[in-house]
Design a protein around this motif. Structure first.
Motif, short mmCIF file in Angstrom:
data_model
loop_
_atom_site.label_atom_id
_atom_site.label_comp_id
_atom_site.label_asym_id
_atom_site.label_seq_id
_atom_site.Cartn_x
_atom_site.Cartn_y
_atom_site.Cartn_z
N MET A 46 48.41 18.23 -28.66
CA MET A 46 47.29 18.85 -27.94
C MET A 46 47.70 20.20 -27.36
N LYS A 47 46.75 21.13 -27.35
CA LYS A 47 46.96 22.42 -26.71
C LYS A 47 46.76 22.30 -25.20
N ASN A 48 45.81 21.48 -24.80
CA ASN A 48 45.48 21.30 -23.38
C ASN A 48 46.33 20.19 -22.78
N LYS A 49 46.16 20.00 -21.48
CA LYS A 49 46.88 18.96 -20.75
C LYS A 49 46.51 17.58 -21.31
N PRO A 50 47.50 16.70 -21.54
CA PRO A 50 47.20 15.34 -22.03
C PRO A 50 46.25 14.60 -21.10
N PHE A 51 45.41 13.75 -21.69
CA PHE A 51 44.36 13.06 -20.94
C PHE A 51 44.64 11.58 -20.73
N LEU A 52 45.74 11.05 -21.30
CA LEU A 52 45.98 9.62 -21.27
C LEU A 52 47.47 9.34 -21.15
N ALA A 53 47.82 8.33 -20.36
CA ALA A 53 49.19 7.85 -20.24
C ALA A 53 49.19 6.37 -20.59
N GLY A 54 50.31 5.86 -21.01
CA GLY A 54 50.45 4.45 -21.35
C GLY A 54 51.53 4.26 -22.40
N LEU A 89 44.03 10.33 -17.35
CA LEU A 89 44.53 11.29 -16.37
C LEU A 89 43.46 12.27 -15.91
N VAL A 90 42.26 12.14 -16.47
CA VAL A 90 41.12 12.94 -16.05
C VAL A 90 40.27 12.04 -15.16
N ASP A 91 40.12 12.42 -13.89
CA ASP A 91 39.44 11.56 -12.91
C ASP A 91 38.05 11.14 -13.36
N SER A 92 37.28 12.05 -13.94
CA SER A 92 35.90 11.70 -14.32
C SER A 92 35.89 10.63 -15.41
N VAL A 93 36.86 10.64 -16.31
CA VAL A 93 36.92 9.62 -17.36
C VAL A 93 37.41 8.30 -16.77
N ASN A 115 41.23 2.48 -10.74
CA ASN A 115 42.43 2.84 -11.51
C ASN A 115 42.88 1.71 -12.42
N VAL A 116 41.90 1.07 -13.06
CA VAL A 116 42.22 -0.06 -13.94
C VAL A 116 42.92 0.45 -15.20
N PHE A 117 43.74 -0.40 -15.75
CA PHE A 117 44.41 -0.10 -17.00
C PHE A 117 43.50 -0.52 -18.14
N SER A 118 43.64 0.16 -19.25
CA SER A 118 42.87 -0.20 -20.43
C SER A 118 43.79 -0.29 -21.63
N ASP A 119 43.36 -1.06 -22.60
CA ASP A 119 44.09 -1.21 -23.86
C ASP A 119 43.22 -0.64 -24.96
N MET A 120 43.85 -0.07 -25.96
CA MET A 120 43.12 0.51 -27.07
C MET A 120 43.95 0.30 -28.34
N SER A 121 43.27 -0.06 -29.42
CA SER A 121 43.98 -0.20 -30.69
C SER A 121 43.05 0.22 -31.82
#
Length: 170
Positions: A46-54, A89-93, A115-121
């Protein structure tokens, strides 16, 4: 090759080949990344700041054919991923994910669910600047979304359909 990207270790194997008659080389790689950090991958792509951690498990076949175009235009990826304990990492999301979780649990007014965690696959095929998800699953406490569809990078278009399941009764 065993490599490290930030704090993420991964292995890759394959070949860089130049066939008779081709002006450029082709690249074919298999990538295996068990228990990586999503931030490390996003910083690379990404060129911009990353939006997700995990944490992420990622496996893919990467092909870059010997075409006379930019890498992004000729890149072909087939793979699957599994993100665990993802947090936006984006508050609105993240606020929208928290709201989905509250509603999914039948407690829409409970602001302690935050601040719940989510899973994605998912499983995907990327080519011609578009990514097709054969399956894309997103889950947060109380809710699960199953989707399939296409995201076209060149035209910034989404075309997905699927289902949403909630633990709460409607």
């Amino acid at each position: 090759v065993r490599a490290r990207l930030g704090s993420t270790s991964f292995t890759t194997s394959g070949a860089v080949l130049k066939h008779d008659g081709d002006a450029n080389r082709s690249i074919d790689l298999d990538v295996h990344m068990p228990n990586g950090e999503v931030l490390d991958l996003l910083k690379l792509t990404m060129k911009n700041k990353p939006f997700l951690a995990g944490r992420i498990d990622f496996n893919a076949k990467i092909r870059i054919p010997p075409l006379q175009s930019s890498v992004i235009e000729k890149l072909v990826l087939d793979g699957q991923f599994n993100i665990r304990r993802g947090q936006f990492l984006v508050d609105s999301v993240q606020d929208k994910v928290d709201t989905l979780s509250r509603r999914g649990q039948g407690q829409p007014a409970d602001l302690s669910i935050a601040n719940v965690f989510s899973d994605m696959s998912g499983a995907f095929h990327l080519a011609n600047q578009s990514i097709r998800f054969q399956s894309l699953t997103f889950g947060a406490p109380g809710a699960k979304v199953d989707l399939a569809g296409v995201f076209d990078f060149a035209h910034d278009n989404l075309d997905f359909d699927g289902s949403l399941r909630l633990d709460a009764k409607v």
